[in-house]
Design an enzyme around this catalytic site. Structure first.
Site, short mmCIF file in Angstrom:
data_model
loop_
_atom_site.label_atom_id
_atom_site.label_comp_id
_atom_site.label_asym_id
_atom_site.label_seq_id
_atom_site.Cartn_x
_atom_site.Cartn_y
_atom_site.Cartn_z
N GLU A 76 0.81 -1.20 0.00
CA GLU A 76 0.00 0.00 0.00
C GLU A 76 0.85 1.27 0.00
O GLU A 76 0.53 2.23 -0.69
CB GLU A 76 -0.95 -0.01 1.21
CG GLU A 76 -2.16 0.86 0.94
CD GLU A 76 -3.00 1.11 2.17
OE1 GLU A 76 -2.73 0.50 3.23
OE2 GLU A 76 -3.91 1.94 2.09
N ASP A 77 1.90 1.27 0.80
CA ASP A 77 2.62 2.52 1.03
C ASP A 77 3.97 2.63 0.31
O ASP A 77 4.63 3.65 0.41
CB ASP A 77 2.87 2.71 2.54
CG ASP A 77 1.56 2.84 3.30
OD1 ASP A 77 0.54 3.12 2.64
OD2 ASP A 77 1.56 2.66 4.52
#
Ligand code: MN
Length: 716
Positions: A76-77
């Site tokens: 996600e990051d």
């Protein structure tokens, strides 16, 4: 900050031979991809996956879960992809990371339809592997622990979502410690002032109770030792949010919450648990209705324990939980307690039960095309005390478990409720007492002329419906009683040749206020209810107007009336939909409790109760008949008339009287007639409790030598 060695040490504490190379590799990878990123707290971002992995290791989870914990934010990051993770760490880890990523992208705080879609996504993600949820819960727990660094708006949103979604999920999985911590953290962010205040107050009280807790533990331990039971005794304060919720729900202050501490007795075997329960109950008096046996009936999340509340050594309520070591483990650690995930191993049957709800969700999610329907089924399983149904337009309505179409009708509109005659559920007619099921499509059928009944209070679950029904009944009863009261007074006035309408015009107000009623209507309603008698009104009127000769006459009548009145009449009768209406038992058939009876609304004399087989009933106006039922035994005796035919011998009256007395019935009256055919006819009025008692009296009389017939008189 958690270091990788803390995690490895923790893993080796429960898996001494574990090969942790995958975990270490994930650590290196995570450090690399998160390099340069910072948490809002100012710590390096890596601190977060480390903390999450540690929480998972604390739950003694498997290596894949812990590895996934370290990697859970990578996709996600950072620039890393799920394919890369699968390549490096295998399919198992990749699947968990993918699931967690998908859940993280879900925004739960949206409109109901979107929310359904989101929860569907989440279920889908975690249904592939329950470990997705365990990693997500660890992630949420650490984020909640560091939530103070977020901006206020986000803080509130995340805390709310935690309380609404994640704490119930933790509870569903039986991970009690995570549920408690999530709830208390969310509480502290959502209601900071209340939280601080409660925390201080509870701490002060617990401080003062330290000696008390030790004393109780000591008493229990000693007593168990006496019976040669070895056990551990814990005294644990309840978590703040549960106290807060209780105060809110019951609207009480902290002083009124006695069981701030739950005592727990932990033993070896199930038999010992029940033994210990017996000992506790012999030591302290149990509070009725508070005993729960979750050992023989485990909760859906496999929780097992005996719960009881007793009156403790200082007269205070104490909650005591009794369970085995194994049960205690399950109760605090939940799913992780007996589920050290080992690839390829099939779970034991009882352990599988924990996943049944999840399996069900998976099946639903396949079957239910409509997101709303799906949402209902999911929410139901997360919040089992609520039931979700749909209007024909697809609007979702939420009800407490056990709610009926009546609740549904009142939730639409008060008038819909009042005129509700029936309901269709999923297209089929159902009775009004039908309990709504999740996903039911409910359609209410109304009729203009239909009115609520008192019986509805028995089947309505929501406070809204109950309040509306009560309000209606009150108004309705007032109107009826007013009409009845007026009618009764009119008769009483006529009897004394007084003019009722001029009384209403001129003196009623004065009489009402001297009888302490606010209004004339209140006085007449009281007369209709039977709370005061019309003659009381007449007497007051006469007194005020100084009609002296009448005053004297009335007093005499009163004396006579008092000597005739024995027991309150008709106390044991209930008329559907009415309270406090004046009731008389018919003299012709003298009904007693247990008899089939019918009520007849007289003109101005309240309701007369007849036996159903009374010959007079047939000649009564059908429109004025109403259904009545006997209420439970109220200790009142009822007069009943008996005709006894005996041989015309000496001493028959005494013999029959003795038989009646022997059956514990009081004789109020006895008459005797002789007839030319050498038989004697007696009429007795005796007092009985009910029809069973009456049968006993009759069979007693029948046993007397010389008695030929005994009949209950049915008509004058
Ligand atoms: Mn995270």
């Amino acid at each position: 900050m958690i270091r990788i060695n803390d995690i490895l040490d923790q893993i080796h504490s429960y898996m001494p031979d574990a090969d942790t190379s995958l975990v270490e590799k994930a650590y290196v990878y995570s450090a690399k991809v998160h390099a340069g990123q910072m948490r809002l707290s100012g710590e390096p971002y890596l601190s977060h996956p480390l903390a999450v992995a540690y929480i998972l290791a604390q739950q003694k989870l498997d290596l894949s879960s812990i590895t996934a914990g370290l990697l859970h934010d990578a996709v996600e990051d950072t620039l890393s992809t799920i394919e890369e993770i699968e390549e490096m760490f295998g399919q198992d880890v990749a699947r968990i990371v993918d699931g967690v990523t998908k859940i993280s992208q879900i925004n739960f705080q949206s409109k109901i339809q979107k929310q359904a879609e989101n929860i569907r996504k989440m279920i889908l993600a975690m249904s592939k592997d329950i470990r997705v949820l365990l990693v997500k819960l660890a992630d949420r727990l650490h984020n909640m622990r560091t939530l103070q660094y977020q901006k206020e708006r986000k803080r509130i949103k995340i805390a709310r979502e935690t309380l609404d979604i994640y704490a119930p999920l933790a509870s569903r999985l039986g991970i009690d410690w995570i549920k408690r911590e999530l709830e208390d953290l969310a509480f502290s962010f959502l209601y900071p002032e209340e939280y601080q205040e409660l925390k201080q107050e509870v701490e002060a009280r617990l401080g003062a109770r330290k000696a008390y807790v030790e004393e109780v533990k000591e008493i229990i331990s000693k007593k168990m030792a006496e019976y040669s039971l070895s056990c551990r005794v814990l005294g644990r304060p309840k978590h703040l949010y549960s106290i807060f919720r209780k105060m809110r729900r019951q609207n009480v202050s902290l002083d009124e919450i006695y069981d701030l501490i739950a005592f727990r007795i932990i033993l070896k075997t199930v038999t010992e648990c029940y033994e210990a329960l017996g000992i506790v109950h012999s030591l302290w008096k149990p509070v009725p209705g508070r005993f729960k046996d979750y050992i023989s009936l485990p909760k859906a999340n496999m929780y097992q324990s005996l719960h009881t509340t007793v009156i403790g050594p200082y007269g205070e309520r104490m909650e005591i939980q009794i369970r085995t070591e194994e049960m205690d483990k399950v109760a605090t650690e939940g799913i992780a307690a007996h589920w050290l995930y080992k690839e390829g191993k099939i779970l034991k049957k009882d352990q599988q039960r924990q996943f049944e709800w999840l399996k069900r969700l998976m099946e639903w999610q396949k079957e239910l095309e409509d997101p709303r329907e799906f949402l209902e089924s999911v929410r139901m399983d997360l919040f089992p005390d609520e039931v979700y149904v749909l209007t024909p337009n697809g609007e979702i309505k939420e009800f407490p478990m056990g709610a009926t179409p009546i609740d549904f009708a009142y939730s639409i509109h008060t008038e819909v409720g009042h005129h509700c005659v029936g309901a269709k559920v999923n297209g089929k007619m159902v009775p009004l007492k039908y309990q709504l099921q999740n996903g039911d499509v409910v359609e209410i059928i109304t009729s203009k002329h239909h009115k609520p009944s008192r019986d509805w209070l028995k089947i309505a679950r929501t406070s809204r419906a109950r309040a509306r029904i009560r309000q209606w009944i009150k108004t309705e009863e007032r109107e009826k009683s007013l009409a009845l009261g007026k009618d009764l007074c009119l008769r009483e006035f006529k009897k004394h040749r007084l003019d009722f309408s001029s009384f209403l015009k001129e003196d009623a107000e004065e009489v009402a206020s001297s009888l302490s009623f606010k209004t004339v209507d209140d006085m007449l309603i009281a007369a209709g209810y039977g709370k005061i008698s019309p003659s009381q009104i007449v007497r007051k009127y006469v007194k005020i107007k100084h009609v002296e000769d009448l005053e004297e006459a009335m007093e005499q009548q009163e004396v006579q009336a008092q000597s005739k009145t024995r027991k309150p009449q008709g106390e044991g009768i209930q008329i559907q939909g009415h309270d406090d209406i004046m009731i008389h038992l018919a003299k012709c058939c003298t009904p007693v409790p247990g008899d089939e009876v019918i009520g007849y609304i007289t003109r101005g004399r309240g309701v007369t109760i007849h036996r159903e087989d009374c010959p007079n009933v047939t000649s009564l106006e059908p429109d004025r008949k109403i259904e009545v039922t006997w209420t439970t035994d109220d200790g009142v005796n009822y007069p009943v008339m008996l005709n006894v035919v005996t041989a015309d011998e000496k001493g028959m009256l005494a013999a029959v009287s003795n038989a009646i007395s022997a059956a514990e019935a009081n004789i109020l009256e006895a008459k005797v007639y002789t007839s030319p055919d050498n038989s004697a006819h007696f009429t007795f009025v005796a007092e009985v409790r009910d029809s069973t008692h009456l049968k006993k009296v009759i069979s007693g009389i029948k046993k007397v030598n010389g008695v030929m017939r005994v009949d209950r008189q049915t008509s004058v």
